[in-house]
Design a protein around this motif. Structure first.
Motif, PDB file in Angstrom:
ATOM      1  N   ASN A  52      33.281  14.388 112.143  1.00 34.13           N
ATOM      2  CA  ASN A  52      34.582  14.990 112.470  1.00 34.13           C
ATOM      3  C   ASN A  52      35.213  15.676 111.266  1.00 34.13           C
ATOM      4  OD1 ASN A  52      34.563  14.326 115.185  1.00 34.13           O
ATOM      5  ND2 ASN A  52      35.632  12.389 114.899  1.00 34.13           N
ATOM      6  N   GLY A  53      34.502  15.675 110.139  1.00 30.34           N
ATOM      7  CA  GLY A  53      34.983  16.386 108.961  1.00 30.34           C
ATOM      8  C   GLY A  53      35.902  15.588 108.062  1.00 30.34           C
ATOM      9  N   ASN A  54      36.062  14.309 108.348  1.00 31.46           N
ATOM     10  CA  ASN A  54      36.951  13.463 107.539  1.00 31.46           C
ATOM     11  C   ASN A  54      36.127  12.726 106.484  1.00 31.46           C
ATOM     12  OD1 ASN A  54      39.086  14.213 109.300  1.00 31.46           O
ATOM     13  ND2 ASN A  54      38.436  12.634 110.739  1.00 31.46           N
ATOM     14  N   VAL A  55      35.779  13.448 105.430  1.00 35.62           N
ATOM     15  CA  VAL A  55      34.836  12.930 104.441  1.00 35.62           C
ATOM     16  C   VAL A  55      35.395  11.718 103.708  1.00 35.62           C
ATOM     17  CG1 VAL A  55      33.506  13.492 102.364  1.00 35.62           C
ATOM     18  CG2 VAL A  55      33.788  15.207 104.176  1.00 35.62           C
ATOM     19  N   SER A  56      36.645  11.785 103.300  1.00 41.23           N
ATOM     20  CA  SER A  56      37.239  10.668 102.552  1.00 41.23           C
ATOM     21  C   SER A  56      37.293   9.400 103.395  1.00 41.23           C
ATOM     22  CB  SER A  56      38.646  11.034 102.070  1.00 41.23           C
ATOM     23  OG  SER A  56      38.600  12.107 101.163  1.00 41.23           O
ATOM     24  N   GLU A  57      37.708   9.529 104.659  1.00 40.93           N
ATOM     25  CA  GLU A  57      37.770   8.367 105.549  1.00 40.93           C
ATOM     26  C   GLU A  57      36.370   7.793 105.776  1.00 40.93           C
ATOM     27  OE1 GLU A  57      39.207  11.213 105.964  1.00 40.93           O
ATOM     28  OE2 GLU A  57      41.304  10.966 106.600  1.00 40.93           O
ATOM     29  N   ALA A  58      35.402   8.687 105.919  1.00 43.71           N
ATOM     30  CA  ALA A  58      34.019   8.239 106.116  1.00 43.71           C
ATOM     31  C   ALA A  58      33.533   7.456 104.904  1.00 43.71           C
ATOM     32  CB  ALA A  58      33.113   9.438 106.367  1.00 43.71           C
ATOM     33  N   GLU A  59      33.850   7.941 103.721  1.00 42.76           N
ATOM     34  CA  GLU A  59      33.393   7.277 102.498  1.00 42.76           C
ATOM     35  C   GLU A  59      33.947   5.852 102.404  1.00 42.76           C
ATOM     36  OE1 GLU A  59      32.861   8.347  97.777  1.00 42.76           O
ATOM     37  OE2 GLU A  59      34.503   9.274  98.899  1.00 42.76           O
TER      38      GLU A  59
END
Length: 574
Positions: free
Chosen positions: A443-450
């Motif tokens: 979904n493009g939420n790189v920081s949340e994914a990390e």
């Protein structure tokens, strides 16, 4: 006449001033080519979805007019538009202002940095510097000056396909099972007593043998007879006594197996025996569980001495405690222990597959989850997991695994709903956290994914792979290489290309067995970076044969700029 001369003189002076003003700007405009630009990198690159540029500008001596203000703007021009970097304002020595001053006599070297968001249309582009000079109220636009090409976007080839982790079943087709019973003896005796034959332990063992014989799902594996003597008394006597107890107990259990019509299992290959002359391990275990006064003292004796005779002597010296030991502990050690071993045989794959489609209510949760691995299509697997969700609604795995299938079907929103439910049922579960991170990443939420992948540490190699994707997206390529490790996926090879480890990248691509188009495309990129045109053309041709959309990608890929005009390249991408 006098008045006319005064007016003419004033007009002349004004004209001279205007011409002087324009002359300063015109001279700078005319000589603008004397400004030298060094752009880093020479061909612009996209990293972390941004195009960064560093321009070292050398303005020569006696160029910059003392009264001029110059606004310079790097602009990236591409076919469908243009995008300006932030402007930089310079001023001459006599200008009142807070901009960078360029001395007339010496000139100046200025370092400019800027960035703009990357767009795919920028892959074929020109970076030019546009300048507007002003002196007083007059201004002039200088001719645009190209300083670099753009944009190498190799980092954007990262495949944003994070890996999910399944909630594993604990299905065992064969489950070892055992039943134990103790047969106790009188002190210094090896005779099997009638009262022991009728004891609760032995009766339960007989019933178990009968049941195992009748149950077609149970396979008898053997019986073990362990005979013991209590640790009091002489060592040589205890050795003989324990051996006699093994003989009498083995004879007894074989007789009982014949009664249960299991005499074929009394053969040597099914029958094992062991003799322990002095059961100090059993003694220590019973002492720890007892309420005998001074038991800690006795346990200390066991830890201090290993010699059996010394142990016995020291324990006997604790006279009050030893009397209790003789009554409560030692009689329990004069025994033979029977252990009957059986394998419980579960359902076959065919039976599981049939039941999961026709009557899944007959399956327990482990059988149901395992059965999902036996069906082939994603739709069939999803149906099994939906059944698991209904039949075992408190088990997080049904929801997690259904989410995994939905994620693979690109139904990301539905997948997230299932992962959220799994997270509610099993909070802080690293498997679920990884899968929720995968949703955020696509979904493009790189920081949340990390953050979520960090909470999934230890759940499996999938987490490291997903963190590798995150690192590439953040332009942390060395970190990406470490996260991908020994993985041979295209993304792992890409990370090595981005840090200049071309041999490692090529080894990974050659070891990749997936045969995907991107594998061959990246081989072509390695070829371009190592000036190996044969590697470029051979692999690019294979890549576009497998995925025709890569023709357009290659046509605008600045990695291949050196061969854009090559007939072989044109034949491949046209």
């Amino acid at each position: 006449m006098k008045r006319s001369k005064v007016i003419s003189l004033a007009s002349l002076l004004l004209s001279v001033a205007v011409l002087s003003s324009c002359a300063g700007l015109s001279k700078m405009k005319k000589e603008a080519s004397n400004i030298k630009y060094q752009v880093t990198p020479e061909v612009l690159e996209a990293h972390a979805d941004m195009v960064d540029v560093k321009i070292t500008v050398n303005i020569p001596a006696k160029y910059f007019n003392k009264n001029v203000v110059l606004v310079a703007t790097p602009v990236l021009k591409f076919e469908s538009g243009e995008k300006a970097f932030p402007s930089k304002t310079l001023q001459g020595e006599k200008v009142q202002g807070n901009n960078t001053v360029v001395p007339y006599a010496t000139g100046k070297t200025i370092t400019y940095t800027g960035k703009i968001p990357y767009e795919q249309a920028m892959r074929i582009s020109d970076l030019e510097v546009r300048m507007v000079g002003s002196k007083g109220e007059k201004s002039q636009e200088f001719e645009p000056y190209k300083v670099a090409d753009g944009v190498i976007a190799t980092a954007t080839l990262v495949q944003n396909a994070p890996r999910n982790i399944v909630g594993k079943d604990a299905f065992q087709r064969i489950i070892p099972e055992s039943k134990e019973a103790d047969l106790h003896y009188l002190i210094n005796s090896s005779k099997v007593r009638w009262s022991e034959m009728k004891g609760e332990d032995v009766a339960a063992l007989k019933a178990y043998l009968d049941a195992a014989k009748m149950d077609e799902n149970k396979e008898y594996k053997g019986v073990e007879v362990s005979a013991y003597a209590s640790p009091d008394g002489k060592q040589d006597w205890n050795e003989k006594l324990a051996a006699k107890r093994e003989g009498s107990s083995s004879k007894y259990i074989k007789k009982e197996m014949k009664k249960a019509k299991m005499d074929e299992y009394a053969a040597d290959e099914f029958f094992k025996s062991k003799v322990t002359p002095e059961d100090w391990a059993g003694f220590q275990e019973l002492m720890k569980a007892s309420n005998i006064q001074d038991k800690e003292l006795i346990l200390r004796v066991l830890s201090m001495y290993s010699d059996p005779e010394v142990r016995e002597k020291e324990i006997r010296n604790i006279s009050a405690a030893f009397d209790e030991v003789k009554k409560e502990v030692l009689p329990k050690l004069r025994r033979a222990k029977f252990t009957v071993n059986v394998d419980l045989i579960g359902k076959t794959d065919a039976e599981l597959k049939s039941l999961v489609l026709s009557n899944p209510s007959e399956l327990n949760v482990e059988e149901l989850l395992f059965a999902a691995t036996l069906v082939e299509s994603a739709a069939e697997k999803l149906a099994v997991y939906e059944t698991a969700k209904k039949q075992f609604s408190k088990d997080w795995r049904g929801f997690n695994d259904a989410g995994m299938i939905l994620f693979g079907m690109n139904k990301v929103s539905e997948a997230k709903s299932n992962f959220d439910k799994a997270d509610q049922l099993s909070s802080n579960n690293p498997v679920v956290k990884n899968n929720l991170g995968a949703v955020e990443l696509v979904n493009g939420n790189v920081s949340e994914a990390e953050v979520l992948f960090g909470a999934a540490t230890g759940a499996g190699n999938e987490v490291n792979y997903n963190l590798g994707i995150v690192a590439v997206k953040k332009a942390q390529y060395d970190t990406a290489v470490k996260q991908f490790g020994e993985c041979t996926a295209a993304n792992a090879a890409l990370a090595n290309i981005l840090v200049g480890k071309y041999n490692v990248a090529l080894d990974k691509l050659n070891a990749n067995t997936g045969d995907a188009a991107m594998v061959y495309y990246l081989k072509a990129v390695v070829g371009a970076r190592t000036d190996n045109n044969n590697l470029v053309f051979t692999n690019l041709e294979t890549a576009v044969a497998k995925d025709a959309s890569l023709k357009a990608t290659a046509k605008t890929d600045m990695e291949f700029a050196k061969v854009f005009e090559d007939a072989k390249f044109k034949a491949i991408v046209e």
